[in-house]
Enzyme design. Structure first.
Site, short mmCIF file in Angstrom:
data_model
loop_
_atom_site.label_atom_id
_atom_site.label_comp_id
_atom_site.label_asym_id
_atom_site.label_seq_id
_atom_site.Cartn_x
_atom_site.Cartn_y
_atom_site.Cartn_z
N ASP A 176 85.94 37.43 78.19
CA ASP A 176 84.88 38.39 78.49
C ASP A 176 83.71 38.22 77.52
OD1 ASP A 176 84.19 40.96 79.97
OD2 ASP A 176 83.95 41.58 77.88
N GLU B 214 83.09 33.87 80.43
CA GLU B 214 81.99 34.63 81.04
C GLU B 214 80.76 34.36 80.19
OE1 GLU B 214 80.58 39.09 82.37
OE2 GLU B 214 81.58 38.80 80.47
C1 GLC Z 1 81.94 41.93 81.08
C2 GLC Z 1 82.78 42.55 82.16
C3 GLC Z 1 82.25 43.92 82.44
C4 GLC Z 1 82.33 44.75 81.18
C5 GLC Z 1 81.62 44.06 80.02
C6 GLC Z 1 81.97 44.69 78.71
O1 GLC Z 1 80.64 41.71 81.48
O2 GLC Z 1 82.80 41.74 83.29
O3 GLC Z 1 82.93 44.55 83.49
O4 GLC Z 1 81.75 46.00 81.40
O5 GLC Z 1 81.98 42.72 79.92
O6 GLC Z 1 83.27 44.36 78.34
#
Ligand code: GLC
Length: 536
Positions: A209, A259
């Protein structure tokens, strides 16, 4: 299950189709209105029949659920609302028995304010070793009444919160998600241990993440627009973290998907160097409008940016953070952008669905792996959530202007005639309301319909497994009319997508494998329709 395609690589992740489960909304085994692991276990056959290779679970750990589980209180425990660690282990084994690999979601940038470390940091006070694991600082101004710096939040709102003893702590997301200090050895050690914990339990991969946000400018200097490098996005130190993570993953044969939202192709590719992450989400493609020139450029750029590091591309149309594909593609502006998300944007769902079907065939034919978000295989649209039922902090922190992300997180419809469309077996009302007209999207209804989105996905995924040419490998554009995307893979496999307003002739072929909608009576490809062909 179809026999594996011998032309595919042994590195399963280079061309896998990975299904994203949002456990809260997938299936509710105990009938309390919230999805859980029992629900997932009961519905695993749906995923095996669909024909995906792996399942990514958004966080299922103990969490106060301020940000849907992305506020983790304990990485080694399953949230009681979802089940137990024992159930997670059974789930991983049952999935494996069905040929499905499991990917877990790790959130290294921050923890929940209920995490033991943060509780200890608050109790220990300024200057303590417990606080050094986070970013605690005195404030600015005469009495420390101003936050230590001006950093913008990843959600709107402030990034610093003051605690009663006068210090402030950093949180790029909500105040309930304090950022960890990645320059601290405890933080690194703990996460390496968490990785081992889950790899030991048989998971095949980890989604990381907010992967580009961990490292912070050591002086926490102010953010100055246009001045590189950004004080918290994509700091160079981060790569050292991923190199040590990779060494751990290699012991277990595990893989990473990061991500990483970075517009700069060269900076993005650094995360995919051979000793770092295996893959990263392709958000440029996700955000791209349904427009032939832009799509083609994004595909070319994606392949070009991955090539030097020999990493496979990923293709993503939606996830738990963005507007659902069918709704987005039916709007006047078909791009995705958090900044322009507003309530009440009109959408032509019939058009959006036609395009989403064509986009499914496009993405599944591109080189690399594909992510499918739960409900995408059902063609679910974004749901309108009544204001008093909204749960997402993104909505509240925007002052109510951003609709938030609940509209893509609504519990799935499984059975058209059952209460809550079969989401849960009990009396519990689903945690988010399901639209009144969702019976038509229910799995049982789509099962029986040869023209449904579900049937299209099943057929496409079965072909993708058995017909040579899909997955990893080269792509060659074919000459085509303006607004028509046509390319071949290896062994004559061809994909054509018509993004014009008039029917387009199909390129020469020996066999029509699949179309996303009916051809015209004279055999041409209608607008917003895609076809898979076999050519010599
Ligand atoms: C990422 C996740 C999202 C979350 C954020 C904070 O972007 O996909 O859902 O709110 O991280 O952890």
């Amino acid at each position: 299950m179809a026999a594996p395609n011998p032309s595919r690589t042994t590195d399963w992740w280079r061309d896998a189709v990975i299904y994203q489960v949002y456990p809260r909304s997938f299936a509710d085994g105990d009938g309390d209105g919230t999805g859980d692991l029992a629900g997932v276990r009961a519905r695993l056959p749906h995923l095996a029949e669909l024909g995906v290779d792996a399942v990514w679970f958004t966080p299922w750990y103990a969490s106060p659920m301020v940000d849907g589980g992305y506020d983790v209180a304990d990485y080694r425990a399953i949230d009681p609302a979802f089940g137990t660690l024992d159930e997670a282990e059974k789930l991983i084994a049952e999935a494996a028995a069905l040929g499905l690999r499991v990917i877990v979601d790790i959130v290294p940038n921050h923890v929940s304010d209920r995490h033991a470390w943060f509780r200890a940091a608050l109790a220990a006070g300024p200057g303590s070793p417990e606080r050094a694991r986070f970013h605690f600082r005195p404030g600015r101004g005469t009495d420390g009444e101003l936050p230590p710096n001006d950093w913008p939040s990843q959600f709107s709102g402030n990034t610093w919160t003051r605690v009663p003893d006068g210090e402030w702590y950093l949180h790029l997301f909500t105040p309930e998600q304090p950022d960890l200090n990645w320059a601290h050895p405890d933080v690194r050690r703990e996460h390496e241990d968490v990785l081992r914990f889950w790899f030991e339990r048989g998971v095949a991969g980890v989604r990381i993440d907010s992967a580009a946000l961990l490292a912070k400018d050591p002086g926490l200097r102010d953010f100055v627009e246009g001045v590189d490098p950004h004080p918290y996005i994509d700091q160079d130190e981060i790569h050292d973290v991923y190199r040590s993570w990779r060494a751990i993953a290699d012991i277990y044969g595990g893989v990473f998907v990061g991500e990483v939202w970075l517009p700069d192709a060269e900076r993005f590719a650094r995360y995919l160097r051979p000793d770092e992450l295996h893959t990263a989400f392709n958000f440029n493609f996700l955000a791209c409008p349904w427009e032939p020139g832009r799509l083609r450029r994004t595909i070319d750029d994606t392949l070009a940016e991955h090539a030097p590091v020999h990493a496979p591309a990923t293709w993503v149309l939606c996830n738990h953070d963005v507007t659902r594909t069918a709704t987005r593609y039916g709007r006047a502006d078909t791009a995705f952008d958090f900044a322009t998300k507003r309530f009440g944007t009109p959408s032509d769902l019939e058009l959006g669905t036609r395009r989403a079907r064509a986009a499914a065939l496009l993405t599944l034919a591109l080189p690399g792996s594909v992510y499918l978000y739960q409900g995408e295989e059902l063609g679910l649209p974004e749901a309108d959530i009544p204001p008093d039922r909204v749960q997402d902090p993104m909505h509240f922190r925007s002052g109510g202007t951003d609709p938030g992300r609940d509209g893509c997180r609504v519990p799935l419809p499984w059975e058209a005639e059952a209460p809550a469309y079969g989401f849960g077996a009990g009396p519990g009302e689903p945690w988010l309301p399901q639209p009144a007209d969702w019976a038509r999207y229910a799995v049982d209804r789509q099962n029986a319909d040869p023209d449904s989105m579900l049937t299209l996905y099943r057929t496409a995924l079965a072909l993708r497994r058995t017909v040579p040419g899909f997955g990893d490998g080269p792509l060659t554009w074919l000459p085509a009319a303006d607004g028509v995307l046509a390319f071949t893979r290896t062994q004559g496999l061809t994909c054509v997508v018509n993004l014009t307003h008039t029917p387009a002739p199909l390129p020469p072929h020996t066999e029509l494998l699949l179309t996303s909608g009916p051809l015209t009576p004279d055999g041409t490809l209608p607008p917003d329709t895609a076809a898979w062909l076999q050519a010599d």
